[in-house]
Scaffold this motif. Structure first.
Motif, PDB file in Angstrom:
ATOM      1  N   PRO A  30       0.812  -1.209   0.000  1.00 42.82           N
ATOM      2  CA  PRO A  30       0.000   0.000   0.000  1.00 42.82           C
ATOM      3  C   PRO A  30       0.852   1.268   0.000  1.00 42.82           C
ATOM      4  O   PRO A  30       1.883   1.338   0.651  1.00 42.82           O
ATOM      5  N   TRP A  31       0.376   2.274  -0.731  1.00 41.91           N
ATOM      6  CA  TRP A  31       0.993   3.595  -0.754  1.00 41.91           C
ATOM      7  C   TRP A  31       0.062   4.567  -0.046  1.00 41.91           C
ATOM      8  O   TRP A  31      -1.155   4.498  -0.183  1.00 41.91           O
ATOM      9  N   GLN A  32       0.663   5.470   0.726  1.00 37.62           N
ATOM     10  CA  GLN A  32      -0.107   6.489   1.422  1.00 37.62           C
ATOM     11  C   GLN A  32       0.630   7.817   1.311  1.00 37.62           C
ATOM     12  O   GLN A  32       1.758   7.865   0.826  1.00 37.62           O
ATOM     13  N   THR A  33       0.009   8.891   1.774  1.00 40.33           N
ATOM     14  CA  THR A  33       0.627  10.213   1.728  1.00 40.33           C
ATOM     15  C   THR A  33       0.920  10.687   3.144  1.00 40.33           C
ATOM     16  O   THR A  33       0.038  10.691   4.002  1.00 40.33           O
ATOM     17  N   ALA A  34       2.177  11.062   3.369  1.00 48.12           N
ATOM     18  CA  ALA A  34       2.606  11.637   4.645  1.00 48.12           C
ATOM     19  C   ALA A  34       3.064  13.067   4.377  1.00 48.12           C
ATOM     20  O   ALA A  34       3.099  13.513   3.223  1.00 48.12           O
ATOM     21  N   TYR A  35       3.420  13.787   5.440  1.00 53.30           N
ATOM     22  CA  TYR A  35       3.918  15.146   5.224  1.00 53.30           C
ATOM     23  C   TYR A  35       4.909  15.562   6.294  1.00 53.30           C
ATOM     24  O   TYR A  35       4.983  14.976   7.374  1.00 53.30           O
ATOM     25  N   ALA A  36       5.682  16.579   5.942  1.00 54.14           N
ATOM     26  CA  ALA A  36       6.632  17.222   6.848  1.00 54.14           C
ATOM     27  C   ALA A  36       6.419  18.726   6.724  1.00 54.14           C
ATOM     28  O   ALA A  36       5.826  19.191   5.744  1.00 54.14           O
ATOM     29  N   ALA A  61      -9.320   1.331   0.431  1.00 60.52           N
ATOM     30  CA  ALA A  61      -8.744   0.341   1.342  1.00 60.52           C
ATOM     31  C   ALA A  61      -7.323  -0.066   0.960  1.00 60.52           C
ATOM     32  O   ALA A  61      -6.572  -0.553   1.801  1.00 60.52           O
ATOM     33  N   VAL A  62      -6.936   0.137  -0.297  1.00 60.75           N
ATOM     34  CA  VAL A  62      -5.636  -0.344  -0.772  1.00 60.75           C
ATOM     35  C   VAL A  62      -4.582   0.761  -0.807  1.00 60.75           C
ATOM     36  O   VAL A  62      -3.444   0.547  -0.414  1.00 60.75           O
ATOM     37  N   ASN A  63      -4.938   1.947  -1.298  1.00 63.40           N
ATOM     38  CA  ASN A  63      -3.981   3.049  -1.428  1.00 63.40           C
ATOM     39  C   ASN A  63      -4.657   4.392  -1.176  1.00 63.40           C
ATOM     40  O   ASN A  63      -5.832   4.565  -1.479  1.00 63.40           O
ATOM     41  N   THR A  64      -3.902   5.346  -0.637  1.00 62.87           N
ATOM     42  CA  THR A  64      -4.314   6.748  -0.518  1.00 62.87           C
ATOM     43  C   THR A  64      -3.058   7.580  -0.739  1.00 62.87           C
ATOM     44  O   THR A  64      -2.372   7.933   0.199  1.00 62.87           O
ATOM     45  N   PHE A  65      -2.741   7.869  -1.999  1.00 65.38           N
ATOM     46  CA  PHE A  65      -1.436   8.468  -2.286  1.00 65.38           C
ATOM     47  C   PHE A  65      -1.471   9.394  -3.487  1.00 65.38           C
ATOM     48  O   PHE A  65      -2.503   9.560  -4.125  1.00 65.38           O
TER      49      PHE A  65
END
Length: 82
Positions: A30-36, A61-65
């Protein structure tokens, strides 16, 4: 530590730069989005995943990116891939 970091984007809001990026614990889904965040481009604070994966069986359910914040008028929107 994520195994994959990709697809960066930046938006500035009131003197703080928000840097979003795609993360994955492996080199695949799974790919997701993070931040700094940063105010000076010298020191950075890593934050959490922006959109966690949805429950099993839901559309995200699988990715949010691969999202990016965009300003439309006075509204900030965050479209992303699932």
């Amino acid at each position: 530590m994520p195994a994959l970091v990709a697809d960066p984007w930046v938006v500035e809001f009131q003197g703080t730069y928000y840097i979003g990026y795609t993360v994955s614990p492996s080199k695949s889904s799974p790919w997701q989005t993070a931040y700094a965040t940063t105010t000076d481009w010298q020191t950075f604070t890593k934050h959490r995943i922006i959109l966690p994966l949805g429950p099993s069986g839901t559309w995200d359910a699988v990715n949010t990116f691969r999202g990016a914040v965009t300003r439309i008028g006075d509204t900030y929107v965050f479209p992303y891939t699932r």
